[in-house]
Design a protein around this motif. Structure first.
Motif, PDB file in Angstrom:
ATOM      1  N   GLY A  84      -9.082   4.018   6.957  1.00 40.65           N
ATOM      2  CA  GLY A  84      -8.737   5.416   7.204  1.00 40.65           C
ATOM      3  C   GLY A  84      -7.260   5.658   7.462  1.00 40.65           C
ATOM      4  O   GLY A  84      -6.732   6.684   7.061  1.00 40.65           O
ATOM      5  N   ASP A 136      -6.923  -6.429   4.185  1.00 41.20           N
ATOM      6  CA  ASP A 136      -6.242  -5.124   4.208  1.00 41.20           C
ATOM      7  C   ASP A 136      -6.264  -4.546   5.617  1.00 41.20           C
ATOM      8  O   ASP A 136      -7.347  -4.303   6.170  1.00 41.20           O
ATOM      9  N   SER A 146       0.845  -1.202   0.000  1.00 44.58           N
ATOM     10  CA  SER A 146       0.000   0.000   0.000  1.00 44.58           C
ATOM     11  C   SER A 146       0.877   1.247   0.000  1.00 44.58           C
ATOM     12  O   SER A 146       1.631   1.478   0.952  1.00 44.58           O
ATOM     13  N   GLY A 178      -3.029  -4.075   8.903  1.00 40.06           N
ATOM     14  CA  GLY A 178      -2.288  -4.783   9.949  1.00 40.06           C
ATOM     15  C   GLY A 178      -1.658  -6.092   9.504  1.00 40.06           C
ATOM     16  O   GLY A 178      -1.428  -6.977  10.330  1.00 40.06           O
ATOM     17  N   GLY A 194      -0.963   1.414   9.698  1.00 45.54           N
ATOM     18  CA  GLY A 194      -0.291   1.177  10.974  1.00 45.54           C
ATOM     19  C   GLY A 194      -1.183   0.746  12.120  1.00 45.54           C
ATOM     20  O   GLY A 194      -0.776   0.842  13.279  1.00 45.54           O
ATOM     21  N   GLY A 206       1.051  -2.328   4.036  1.00 47.32           N
ATOM     22  CA  GLY A 206       1.635  -0.996   3.967  1.00 47.32           C
ATOM     23  C   GLY A 206       2.870  -0.886   4.845  1.00 47.32           C
ATOM     24  O   GLY A 206       4.006  -1.011   4.382  1.00 47.32           O
ATOM     25  N   THR A 207       2.619  -0.707   6.143  1.00 43.31           N
ATOM     26  CA  THR A 207       3.704  -0.501   7.101  1.00 43.31           C
ATOM     27  C   THR A 207       4.741  -1.617   7.056  1.00 43.31           C
ATOM     28  O   THR A 207       5.945  -1.351   7.044  1.00 43.31           O
ATOM     29  N   ASP A 232      -4.601   3.700  -1.915  1.00 45.52           N
ATOM     30  CA  ASP A 232      -5.711   4.045  -1.018  1.00 45.52           C
ATOM     31  C   ASP A 232      -6.161   5.474  -1.250  1.00 45.52           C
ATOM     32  O   ASP A 232      -5.425   6.423  -0.951  1.00 45.52           O
TER      33      ASP A 232
HETATM   34  C1  DX5 Z   1      -6.460   1.535   5.510  1.00 45.84           C
HETATM   35  C2  DX5 Z   1      -5.973   1.214   4.131  1.00 45.84           C
HETATM   36  C3  DX5 Z   1      -4.876   0.221   4.095  1.00 45.84           C
HETATM   37  C4  DX5 Z   1      -3.626   0.659   4.804  1.00 45.84           C
HETATM   38  C5  DX5 Z   1      -2.935  -0.557   5.330  1.00 45.84           C
HETATM   39  O1  DX5 Z   1      -7.625   2.281   5.439  1.00 45.84           O
HETATM   40  O2  DX5 Z   1      -7.037   0.697   3.352  1.00 45.84           O
HETATM   41  O3  DX5 Z   1      -4.602  -0.180   2.752  1.00 45.84           O
HETATM   42  O4  DX5 Z   1      -2.731   1.354   3.969  1.00 45.84           O
HETATM   43  O5  DX5 Z   1      -1.850  -0.168   6.075  1.00 45.84           O
HETATM   44  P1  DX5 Z   1      -1.104  -1.158   7.082  1.00 45.84           P
HETATM   45  O6  DX5 Z   1      -0.585  -2.308   6.283  1.00 45.84           O
HETATM   46  O7  DX5 Z   1      -0.039  -0.298   7.642  1.00 45.84           O
HETATM   47  O8  DX5 Z   1      -2.115  -1.588   8.105  1.00 45.84           O
END
Ligand code: DX5
Ligand code: ZN
Length: 214
Positions: A140, A173, A6, A175, A143, A195-196, A33
């Motif tokens: 939203g 999607d 992400s 965590g 992390g 993402g993170t 996103d």
């Molecule tokens: C949250 C997004 C996710 C987010 C995931 O609303 O839809 O795609 O970027 O981020 P991590 O992997 O850090 O939880």
């Protein structure tokens, strides 16, 4: 397991370089996103940014719309180079029309549910969808902590699809990391958004490979 990093978690000062890094690192999709400050309490980026990024990568763009009444903006995201567009069932009255409009633009449609929404709500549309996105955090922000109690939704979609003989990708999607990805795999998920865990890893390519092996 297919992995979709992400871009929400990347360093925005060098977004193009970050995209190149995860694309060359073996990503299956690039997750983008889009947040409007209404459907979710955060604002990210829109079609202009996605269009600017498009020439940098050959990896399919997986656009996750967290915006109200997404049917209004489908053409913009198509023109920006989306390969998949996923929208939220909670954000749209015209679910069937929106799925049809995405498909008519030559894009693979996805439908998502927030944690509080029962997964059965997507069942009437399964035969029209490429993917179902089960949110494993409140949409939203990146992390956040993975909600393990969402995994029965993943199993429920896979079972319903199998019962009806449908091929459907289930995406999770929020965590996702080396600890939670195996739980998603065991529940039957096909695509993990990360993402993170990818962008904060010392070696993003290595993290993508590790998550793919889950
Ligand atoms: C949250 C997004 C996710 C987010 C995931 O609303 O839809 O795609 O970027 O981020 P991590 O992997 O850090 O939880
Ligand atoms: Zn997302």
């Amino acid at each position: 397991m297919k992995i979709a990093p992400s871009m929400l978690a990347c360093d925005y000062v060098k977004m193009g370089e970050e995209l190149r890094r995860v694309s060359e690192g073996g990503s299956d999709y690039i997750h983008l996103d889009v947040m409007d400050g209404c459907f979710v309490p955060n604002i990210s980026f829109g079609p202009g940014v996605i269009k600017a990024l498009r020439p940098i990568s050959k990896v399919p763009f997986d656009v996750h719309l967290m915006i109200d009444r997404p049917h209004r903006y489908l053409r913009e995201f198509a023109d920006a180079g989306a390969d998949m567009i996923t929208f939220h069932i909670e954000a749209e009255d015209k679910v069937e029309e929106t799925i049809a409009a995405i498909a008519a633009l030559g894009i693979r449609p996805g439908l998502s549910v927030k944690p509080a929404t029962p997964i059965e709500k997507v069942f009437p549309y399964l035969d029209k969808l490429f993917l179902v996105l089960v949110m494993t955090v409140e949409p939203g922000f990146g992390g956040q902590t993975f909600m393990e109690d969402m995994l029965p939704k993943v199993r429920a979609v896979k079972e319903e699809a199998a019962r009806r003989g449908l091929e459907i990708q289930v995406q999770v999607d929020g965590g996702i990391n080396e600890t939670t990805a195996p739980l998603c795999a065991a529940a039957g998920a096909d695509i993990c958004v990360a993402g993170t865990s990818v962008f904060r890893a010392p070696d993003a390519a290595q993290m993508i490979r590790r998550l793919q092996q889950c």
